[in-house]
Design a protein around this motif. Structure first.
Motif, PDB file in Angstrom:
ATOM      1  N   LYS A  35      24.747  36.769  55.235  1.00 42.68           N
ATOM      2  CA  LYS A  35      23.778  37.637  54.553  1.00 42.68           C
ATOM      3  C   LYS A  35      23.782  37.380  53.040  1.00 42.68           C
ATOM      4  N   GLN A  36      24.981  37.282  52.465  1.00 42.85           N
ATOM      5  CA  GLN A  36      25.081  37.050  51.015  1.00 42.85           C
ATOM      6  C   GLN A  36      24.462  35.711  50.639  1.00 42.85           C
ATOM      7  N   LEU A  37      24.744  34.686  51.465  1.00 42.34           N
ATOM      8  CA  LEU A  37      24.254  33.347  51.142  1.00 42.34           C
ATOM      9  C   LEU A  37      22.750  33.215  51.329  1.00 42.34           C
ATOM     10  N   THR A  38      22.187  34.042  52.217  1.00 39.31           N
ATOM     11  CA  THR A  38      20.736  34.012  52.412  1.00 39.31           C
ATOM     12  C   THR A  38      20.022  34.491  51.148  1.00 39.31           C
ATOM     13  N   THR A  39      20.595  35.532  50.515  1.00 36.87           N
ATOM     14  CA  THR A  39      19.937  36.050  49.306  1.00 36.87           C
ATOM     15  C   THR A  39      20.300  35.245  48.060  1.00 36.87           C
ATOM     16  N   ASP A  40      21.505  34.655  48.054  1.00 32.09           N
ATOM     17  CA  ASP A  40      21.920  33.883  46.880  1.00 32.09           C
ATOM     18  C   ASP A  40      22.903  32.789  47.320  1.00 32.09           C
ATOM     19  N   ALA A  41      22.428  31.574  47.314  1.00 31.91           N
ATOM     20  CA  ALA A  41      23.242  30.448  47.809  1.00 31.91           C
ATOM     21  C   ALA A  41      24.500  30.231  46.957  1.00 31.91           C
ATOM     22  N   ALA A  42      24.443  30.666  45.694  1.00 29.04           N
ATOM     23  CA  ALA A  42      25.592  30.450  44.796  1.00 29.04           C
ATOM     24  C   ALA A  42      26.453  31.709  44.674  1.00 29.04           C
ATOM     25  N   TYR A  43      26.253  32.648  45.598  1.00 22.13           N
ATOM     26  CA  TYR A  43      26.931  33.952  45.480  1.00 22.13           C
ATOM     27  C   TYR A  43      28.451  33.817  45.306  1.00 22.13           C
ATOM     28  N   PHE A  44      29.093  33.093  46.209  1.00 21.73           N
ATOM     29  CA  PHE A  44      30.556  33.026  46.153  1.00 21.73           C
ATOM     30  C   PHE A  44      31.039  32.118  45.025  1.00 21.73           C
ATOM     31  N   GLU A  45      30.232  31.123  44.737  1.00 18.11           N
ATOM     32  CA  GLU A  45      30.536  30.227  43.618  1.00 18.11           C
ATOM     33  C   GLU A  45      30.620  31.059  42.325  1.00 18.11           C
ATOM     34  N   ASN A  46      29.656  31.947  42.142  1.00 20.02           N
ATOM     35  CA  ASN A  46      29.637  32.803  40.959  1.00 20.02           C
ATOM     36  C   ASN A  46      30.751  33.844  40.986  1.00 20.02           C
ATOM     37  N   LEU A  47      31.012  34.380  42.182  1.00 20.04           N
ATOM     38  CA  LEU A  47      32.061  35.398  42.328  1.00 20.04           C
ATOM     39  C   LEU A  47      33.424  34.823  41.927  1.00 20.04           C
ATOM     40  N   ALA A  48      33.609  33.546  42.244  1.00 18.63           N
ATOM     41  CA  ALA A  48      34.898  32.900  41.975  1.00 18.63           C
ATOM     42  C   ALA A  48      35.119  32.626  40.488  1.00 18.63           C
ATOM     43  N   LYS A  49      34.047  32.664  39.710  1.00 26.29           N
ATOM     44  CA  LYS A  49      34.156  32.318  38.281  1.00 26.29           C
ATOM     45  C   LYS A  49      34.969  33.326  37.470  1.00 26.29           C
ATOM     46  N   GLY A  50      34.978  34.579  37.905  1.00 26.64           N
ATOM     47  CA  GLY A  50      35.733  35.596  37.168  1.00 26.64           C
ATOM     48  C   GLY A  50      35.053  36.944  37.252  1.00 26.64           C
ATOM     49  N   GLN A  51      35.725  37.956  36.675  1.00 27.25           N
ATOM     50  CA  GLN A  51      35.163  39.304  36.740  1.00 27.25           C
ATOM     51  C   GLN A  51      34.977  39.899  35.350  1.00 27.25           C
ATOM     52  N   THR A  52      33.866  40.622  35.196  1.00 26.23           N
ATOM     53  CA  THR A  52      33.634  41.374  33.963  1.00 26.23           C
ATOM     54  C   THR A  52      33.102  42.760  34.340  1.00 26.23           C
ATOM     55  N   PRO A  53      33.933  43.546  35.042  1.00 23.65           N
ATOM     56  CA  PRO A  53      33.463  44.868  35.476  1.00 23.65           C
ATOM     57  C   PRO A  53      33.258  45.811  34.289  1.00 23.65           C
ATOM     58  N   GLU A  54      32.277  46.687  34.425  1.00 20.93           N
ATOM     59  CA  GLU A  54      31.959  47.669  33.372  1.00 20.93           C
ATOM     60  C   GLU A  54      32.742  48.966  33.583  1.00 20.93           C
ATOM     61  N   ILE A  55      33.141  49.179  34.849  1.00 24.78           N
ATOM     62  CA  ILE A  55      33.720  50.474  35.225  1.00 24.78           C
ATOM     63  C   ILE A  55      35.120  50.314  35.803  1.00 24.78           C
ATOM     64  N   LEU A  56      36.020  51.202  35.396  1.00 30.52           N
ATOM     65  CA  LEU A  56      37.278  51.368  36.128  1.00 30.52           C
ATOM     66  C   LEU A  56      37.101  52.635  36.951  1.00 30.52           C
ATOM     67  N   TYR A  57      37.199  52.505  38.273  1.00 30.84           N
ATOM     68  CA  TYR A  57      37.017  53.635  39.178  1.00 30.84           C
ATOM     69  C   TYR A  57      38.374  54.016  39.768  1.00 30.84           C
ATOM     70  N   ILE A  58      38.781  55.258  39.547  1.00 29.15           N
ATOM     71  CA  ILE A  58      40.028  55.767  40.134  1.00 29.15           C
ATOM     72  C   ILE A  58      39.635  56.839  41.140  1.00 29.15           C
ATOM     73  N   GLY A  59      39.856  56.569  42.410  1.00 35.60           N
ATOM     74  CA  GLY A  59      39.416  57.503  43.445  1.00 35.60           C
ATOM     75  C   GLY A  59      40.484  57.769  44.482  1.00 35.60           C
ATOM     76  N   CYS A  60      40.125  58.538  45.500  1.00 34.34           N
ATOM     77  CA  CYS A  60      41.060  58.898  46.572  1.00 34.34           C
ATOM     78  C   CYS A  60      41.066  57.803  47.638  1.00 34.34           C
ATOM     79  N   SER A  61      42.222  57.647  48.297  1.00 32.22           N
ATOM     80  CA  SER A  61      42.344  56.663  49.376  1.00 32.22           C
ATOM     81  C   SER A  61      41.603  57.082  50.640  1.00 32.22           C
ATOM     82  N   ASP A  62      41.150  58.306  50.688  1.00 34.13           N
ATOM     83  CA  ASP A  62      40.434  58.840  51.853  1.00 34.13           C
ATOM     84  C   ASP A  62      39.419  57.823  52.388  1.00 34.13           C
ATOM     85  N   SER A  63      39.489  57.555  53.694  1.00 32.09           N
ATOM     86  CA  SER A  63      38.645  56.515  54.303  1.00 32.09           C
ATOM     87  C   SER A  63      37.154  56.829  54.215  1.00 32.09           C
ATOM     88  N   ARG A  64      36.835  58.109  53.988  1.00 31.39           N
ATOM     89  CA  ARG A  64      35.416  58.496  53.938  1.00 31.39           C
ATOM     90  C   ARG A  64      34.814  58.328  52.554  1.00 31.39           C
TER      91      ARG A  64
END
Ligand code: CO
Length: 210
Positions: A16-45
């Motif tokens: 599914k990811q590759l259908t929308t973007d053939a370079a999806y994983f290639e780009n994902l592997a380049k590194g991360q620049t997240p905007e948010i740090l999310y601290i949440g509960c381990s609750d499965s829901r």
């Protein structure tokens, strides 16, 4: 659940990811620049990315029982340090949720072994807000309010750290307290007035690293 199903799901997801973007994983592997740090509960829901409608790479995530930020927990403190000082996130979110089993357990008098010291941090939140909580006669209302106050106090624990204080003054990092309302799926911003919160505690917790 057949655990093999997970690997089938994974293959479907890759396709599914590759259908929308053939370079999806290639780009994902380049590194991360997240905007948010999310601290949440381990609750499965209570997932992180799914409820915010964001994709891999957009949030640095830490989850534990009852979305706690204990001052001496090396795990959460390392996550905050790395996300704020190295990844340079602009937002730190503490997200609690109604019907949180951890908060419920902290309101009961059962001996839960190794969970006792962890949940004691929530009992401390209760003690700090005992008057307001005890004034609520309805058990569910009191439970919900403790969930909210726990988020507020964990946000304060985030603000107590030197790296967060530095990032607030240097680049306007913001801290947010949210609740996931499990009954209808909505994300509620508690709109905690951090300016006032900080003003009230700054003389006690200010750390000048210069
Ligand atoms: Co929970």
């Amino acid at each position: 659940m057949d655990i093999k199903k997970v690997f089938d799901n994974n293959r479907t997801w890759i396709e599914k990811q590759l259908t929308t973007d053939a370079a999806y994983f290639e780009n994902l592997a380049k590194g991360q620049t997240p905007e948010i740090l999310y601290i949440g509960c381990s609750d499965s829901r209570v997932t992180a990315e799914e409820l915010m409608g964001i994709s891999p790479g957009e949030a640095f995530v830490h989850r534990n029982i009852a979305n706690m930020v204990p001052n001496t927990d090396l795990n959460v403190m390392s996550v905050i340090n790395y996300a704020v000082s190295h990844l340079k996130v602009n937002h730190v979110v503490v997200c609690g949720h109604y019907n949180c089993g951890g908060v419920k357990a902290a309101m009961e008098q059962t001996d839960l072994g190794i969970l006792n010291p962890w949940l004691r941090n929530i009992r401390d939140v209760y003690r700090l807000h005992r008057k307001e909580l005890n004034d609520l006669t309805d058990d569910t209302e009191r439970y919900n309010r403790l969930v909210e106050l726990n988020v507020q106090e964990q946000c304060i624990n985030v603000i107590k750290t030197a790296e967060v204080q530095k990032a607030i003054s240097e680049r306007g990092l913001t801290v947010h307290g949210w609740i996931f309302d499990i009954h209808n799926g909505s994300l509620v911003d508690l709109k905690i007035d951090f300016e006032t919160v900080i003003k009230n505690i700054v003389d006690i917790y200010k750390i000048d690293s210069e």
